[in-house]
Design an enzyme around this catalytic site. Structure first.
Site, short mmCIF file in Angstrom:
data_model
loop_
_atom_site.label_atom_id
_atom_site.label_comp_id
_atom_site.label_asym_id
_atom_site.label_seq_id
_atom_site.Cartn_x
_atom_site.Cartn_y
_atom_site.Cartn_z
N ARG A 25 0.85 -1.19 0.00
CA ARG A 25 0.00 0.00 0.00
C ARG A 25 0.89 1.24 0.00
O ARG A 25 1.90 1.30 0.71
CB ARG A 25 -0.94 0.02 1.22
CG ARG A 25 -2.12 -0.93 1.10
CD ARG A 25 -3.08 -0.49 0.00
NE ARG A 25 -4.27 -1.32 -0.09
CZ ARG A 25 -4.42 -2.34 -0.93
NH1 ARG A 25 -3.41 -2.70 -1.70
NH2 ARG A 25 -5.55 -3.01 -0.98
N HIS B 265 -0.27 0.01 -9.96
CA HIS B 265 -1.01 -0.88 -9.07
C HIS B 265 -1.61 -2.05 -9.87
O HIS B 265 -2.82 -2.30 -9.81
CB HIS B 265 -2.12 -0.12 -8.34
CG HIS B 265 -2.55 -0.79 -7.06
ND1 HIS B 265 -3.10 -0.10 -6.00
CD2 HIS B 265 -2.52 -2.10 -6.67
CE1 HIS B 265 -3.39 -0.94 -5.02
NE2 HIS B 265 -3.05 -2.17 -5.41
N GLU C 123 -3.37 7.45 -5.13
CA GLU C 123 -3.62 6.88 -6.45
C GLU C 123 -4.88 7.48 -7.08
O GLU C 123 -5.87 7.73 -6.38
CB GLU C 123 -3.78 5.35 -6.33
CG GLU C 123 -2.50 4.68 -5.87
CD GLU C 123 -2.63 3.17 -5.74
OE1 GLU C 123 -3.73 2.64 -6.01
OE2 GLU C 123 -1.65 2.53 -5.35
#
Length: 331
Positions: A247, A294, A276
């Site tokens: 994360r 990601h 993000e």
């Protein structure tokens, strides 16, 4: 998976995913849910459409959650008919699951379904950094033929693993063909599993000081937010690399940029970011940084396994046998 139940047709499932009609994975999810006789409500709301998602969720019994976030106030507003938020994936840091239970809402996830995918991705980033692959590719496309740069072998590196969960253990298994020089930090685990007895558990500072490559594999919590900070970078070798596939907020991005600019570390590879999809321009401009959007958890194999686990979790919940339930406010 639970057997079909005609009563499921009374259950409305709100699907809030960025995938839709025609997408192979969504069509598979839709097919599996319809086989169980659920009624489906498809949405595709972003964070700015939170009010629309709340309204849709209030009319459903369950919500399949992708990357949407749910704070205490939002959860309070959907309490009533909605009794389940099923996360399609592992991370539930965007959902205030502690307060969800206070409002009668169960939060579940699908643990383990993407562990191999993320682990392989982490090792791929290690190789890319140590062998200078991403930079060499960019340079060659720009007309630069440079094969004089000496790179480093993964087999000669000491690897630091922060977090000894499903993914951390799989990374170590994949590294067996490269190195047995592995340090691990995990405050909740102090013993290696069978076959990984060569792993040495240590404290976080020692891991930072002795590792050539450090790979992060832990969930985002209040305790792990900005765990990798200026003090951590100050302990790292100037020849060492940081990899984050867990994360974004586990790493203080400002501290990372400072460490890179001051050459406190040799480079970094990031699949996740603090805000993000925003990625700091300063990171994009650095040749010693590898960036991916990601994506490392998303393989064909892991995606379909996640759907199967998701549908099974939803069916189990409505059959009165909940599984993969996240912690409650009283936990």
């Amino acid at each position: 998976m639970q057997s079909k139940d005609k009563g499921m047709q009374q259950k409305r499932i709100c699907i809030n995913l960025r995938r839709g009609e025609g997408d192979q994975l969504y069509e598979y999810l839709k097919e599996q849910l319809l086989k169980q006789h659920f009624t489906l409500v498809k949405t595709n709301y972003e964070k700015i459409d939170a009010e629309k998602l709340i309204e849709a969720a209030r009319g459903c019994d369950a919500l399949i959650s992708g990357v949407d976030t749910w704070n205490s106030d939002q959860l309070k507003r959907v309490q009533g008919r909605l009794s389940l938020i099923a996360r399609m994936g592992v991370g539930v840091d965007g959902i205030d699951y502690a307060h969800a239970s206070a409002y009668g809402i169960t939060v579940t996830n699908t643990p383990g379904t993407n562990s191999q995918a993320v682990a392989e991705g982490a090792v791929a980033l290690m190789l890319s950094l140590l062998r200078n692959i991403a930079t060499a590719d960019r340079n060659l496309r720009n007309g630069q033929w440079n094969n004089r740069t000496l790179t480093r072998q993964l087999s000669n590196a000491r690897i630091g693993i922060v977090g000894y969960g499903n993914i951390g253990k799989r990374v170590i298994s994949l590294l067996q063909g490269f190195t047995h020089s592995i340090l691990v930090y995990d405050p909740f685990v102090g013993k290696a599993i069978e076959g990984q007895e060569y792993v040495r558990f240590t404290d976080l500072k020692t891991l930072a000081q002795e590792s050539d490559v450090i790979s992060l594999h832990l969930p985002l919590t209040d305790e792990t937010s900005h765990l990798i900070d200026r003090a951590f970078f100050a302990c790292m070798k100037p020849t060492a690399y940081l990899i984050n596939t867990s994360r974004g907020a586990i790493v203080d991005e400002e501290a990372l940029l400072e460490a890179l600019n001051l050459k406190q570390i040799a480079g970094a590879a990031l699949d996740v970011f603090e805000q993000e999809p925003r990625v700091p321009d300063a990171l994009k401009a650095m040749d010693n940084v590898v960036l991916t959007p990601h994506m490392l958890s998303a393989t064909y194999e892991s995606a379909f396994a996640t759907v199967d686990a998701l549908v099974d979790t939803i069916c189990s919940y409505f059959a009165g046998k909940p599984k993969n339930v996240q912690g409650s406010i009283n936990a």
